[in-house]
Design an enzyme around this catalytic site. Structure first.
Site, PDB file in Angstrom:
ATOM      1  CD1 TRP A  17     -25.836 -15.987 -22.725  1.00 24.18           C
ATOM      2  CD2 TRP A  17     -26.676 -14.725 -20.918  1.00 24.18           C
ATOM      3  NE1 TRP A  17     -24.643 -15.218 -22.037  1.00 24.18           N
ATOM      4  CE2 TRP A  17     -25.254 -14.425 -21.057  1.00 24.18           C
ATOM      5  CE3 TRP A  17     -27.164 -14.122 -19.870  1.00 24.18           C
ATOM      6  CZ2 TRP A  17     -24.506 -13.370 -20.277  1.00 24.18           C
ATOM      7  CZ3 TRP A  17     -26.614 -13.126 -19.077  1.00 24.18           C
ATOM      8  CH2 TRP A  17     -25.354 -12.813 -19.286  1.00 24.18           C
ATOM      9  CG  HIS A  47     -27.262 -22.585 -18.377  1.00 22.73           C
ATOM     10  ND1 HIS A  47     -26.747 -22.600 -17.341  1.00 22.73           N
ATOM     11  CD2 HIS A  47     -26.406 -23.594 -19.198  1.00 22.73           C
ATOM     12  CE1 HIS A  47     -25.604 -23.338 -16.961  1.00 22.73           C
ATOM     13  NE2 HIS A  47     -25.660 -24.144 -18.054  1.00 22.73           N
ATOM     14  CG  HIS A  51     -30.911 -22.473 -15.376  1.00 23.14           C
ATOM     15  ND1 HIS A  51     -31.548 -21.037 -15.885  1.00 23.14           N
ATOM     16  CD2 HIS A  51     -29.576 -22.329 -15.114  1.00 23.14           C
ATOM     17  CE1 HIS A  51     -30.356 -20.276 -16.069  1.00 23.14           C
ATOM     18  NE2 HIS A  51     -29.206 -20.753 -15.533  1.00 23.14           N
ATOM     19  CG  ASP A  53     -25.733 -21.576 -13.484  1.00 24.65           C
ATOM     20  OD1 ASP A  53     -26.442 -22.115 -14.450  1.00 24.65           O
ATOM     21  OD2 ASP A  53     -25.345 -20.423 -13.638  1.00 24.65           O
ATOM     22  CG  HIS A  57     -22.142 -23.066 -15.382  1.00 27.97           C
ATOM     23  ND1 HIS A  57     -22.121 -23.190 -16.659  1.00 27.97           N
ATOM     24  CD2 HIS A  57     -22.553 -21.752 -15.382  1.00 27.97           C
ATOM     25  CE1 HIS A  57     -22.499 -22.357 -17.212  1.00 27.97           C
ATOM     26  NE2 HIS A  57     -22.911 -21.537 -16.551  1.00 27.97           N
ATOM     27  CG  HIS A 160     -21.486 -17.599 -12.545  1.00 31.71           C
ATOM     28  ND1 HIS A 160     -22.042 -16.469 -12.903  1.00 31.71           N
ATOM     29  CD2 HIS A 160     -22.635 -18.668 -12.789  1.00 31.71           C
ATOM     30  CE1 HIS A 160     -23.218 -16.423 -13.469  1.00 31.71           C
ATOM     31  NE2 HIS A 160     -23.570 -18.001 -13.484  1.00 31.71           N
ATOM     32  CD  GLU A 172     -27.893 -18.017 -13.571  1.00 29.32           C
ATOM     33  OE1 GLU A 172     -26.826 -17.247 -12.955  1.00 29.32           O
ATOM     34  OE2 GLU A 172     -27.758 -18.852 -14.200  1.00 29.32           O
TER      35      GLU A 172
HETATM   36 ZN   LIG Z   1     -27.238 -20.666 -15.682  1.00 31.44          ZN
END
Ligand SMILES: [Zn+2]
Length: 210
Positions: A17, A47, A51, A53, A57, A160, A172
Site C-alpha cells: 500500500w 496488511h 490478508h 481485514d 480495523h 470498509h 485483500e
Molecule cells: Zn487490509
C-alpha cells in the site's frame, strides 16, 4: 481435486500500500557460514500481500482475531469476473448469487497492476452501494485482487466501515488470474495471532463437481 492457490507470493519486493512498509525477510543464521541451522526472521505490516481485514480495523468495538474460530474461514464462494472500474449495485444485481454462497470474490483487471513494481491508485474497487447490496445479501466475506476493496482516496473509508460494521470479513491481495468465474469452496486460512485487526492468509479454492 481442482485446487487453486489464490494467494500472492510474499517476498521483499512485493507491491504494498502506497509503497510503504515493505516486508523484511532476513536470514540471520547460515549453515554454510558455520551456524547450526538456516534461520530467518520476518517483519511486516499485517496488511501485506494476501490478508484479511477484521472488524476492529475500522470499528472501535469491532471483533478482533481472537473472536473468530477456524470454522469461520471456510465457506461456499463465488468468483465474479468484473472488468469495470467500480463494482456497483447494478452490476451485482445482474449476477446470480446462489443462496448458500457466503463469500464473494471479485476477479478484475487488477492483476495487471500486480505486474507493476509500484503501488497503483487506479485499481478496481467496490463502491458504497455495492457494499450495501452485499450486506443485504447476507454475505460473510468479500474478496478482491488488489490491496484494498475501497476506492483510492476515500479518506472516510465508507466501504470498509459498511462491511466490517456488519461483521463481513474483507479478503485483500488475492490472485485470481488463473481462476475462472463460478462456484467454489473457499479456504481463507489465517495465521493464529492474538488480538489484531488483520491477519495474513493462505487462501485457496477447491472446485467440486456440480
Ligand atoms: Zn487490509
Amino acid at each position: 481435486m481442482n485446487l487453486y492457490d489464490i494467494s500472492i507470493l510474499l517476498k521483499e519486493d512485493i507491491v504494498v500500500w502506497e509503497d510503504k512498509f515493505k516486508p523484511e525477510i532476513k536470514q540471520y543464521s547460515f549453515i554454510d557460514k558455520g551456524d547450526l541451522s538456516n534461520t530467518s526472521c520476518l517483519k511486516m505490516d499485517l496488511h501485506t500481500g494476501t490478508h484479511m481485514d477484521l472488524p476492529y480495523h475500522f470499528i472501535e468495538e469491532g471483533k478482533k482475531s481472537d473472536d473468530f474460530d477456524l470454522g469461520y474461514f471456510f465457506m461456499k464462494a463465488i468468483v465474479i469476473e468484473c472488468r469495470c472500474t467500480a463494482i456497483e449495485r447494478k452490476f451485482l444485481e445482474s449476477v446470480e448469487i446462489p443462496e448458500n454462497v457466503k463469500a464473494v470474490l471479485f476477479k478484475t483487471n487488477n492483476y495487471l497492476l500486480y505486474r507493476k513494481k509500484k503501488f497503483s491508485k487506479n485499481y478496481t474497487y467496490l463502491d458504497v452501494d455495492g457494499a450495501k447490496f452485499l450486506v443485504e445479501k447476507k454475505i460473510k466475506l468479500v474478496g478482491i485482487d488488489y490491496l484494498s476493496i475501497e476506492k483510492y482516496g476515500e479518506n472516510e473509508f465508507p466501504v470498509h466501515k459498511i462491511l466490517l460494521g456488519n461483521n463481513i470479513l474483507i479478503l485483500e491481495g488475492l490472485n485470481l488470474e488463473h481462476v475462472k468465474d463460478g462456484k467454489y469452496d473457499l479456504f481463507a486460512v489465517p495465521l493464529k495471532i492474538a488480538n489484531v485487526e488483520a491477519l495474513p492468509v493462505r487462501a485457496f479454492l477447491i472446485k467440486r463437481e456440480e
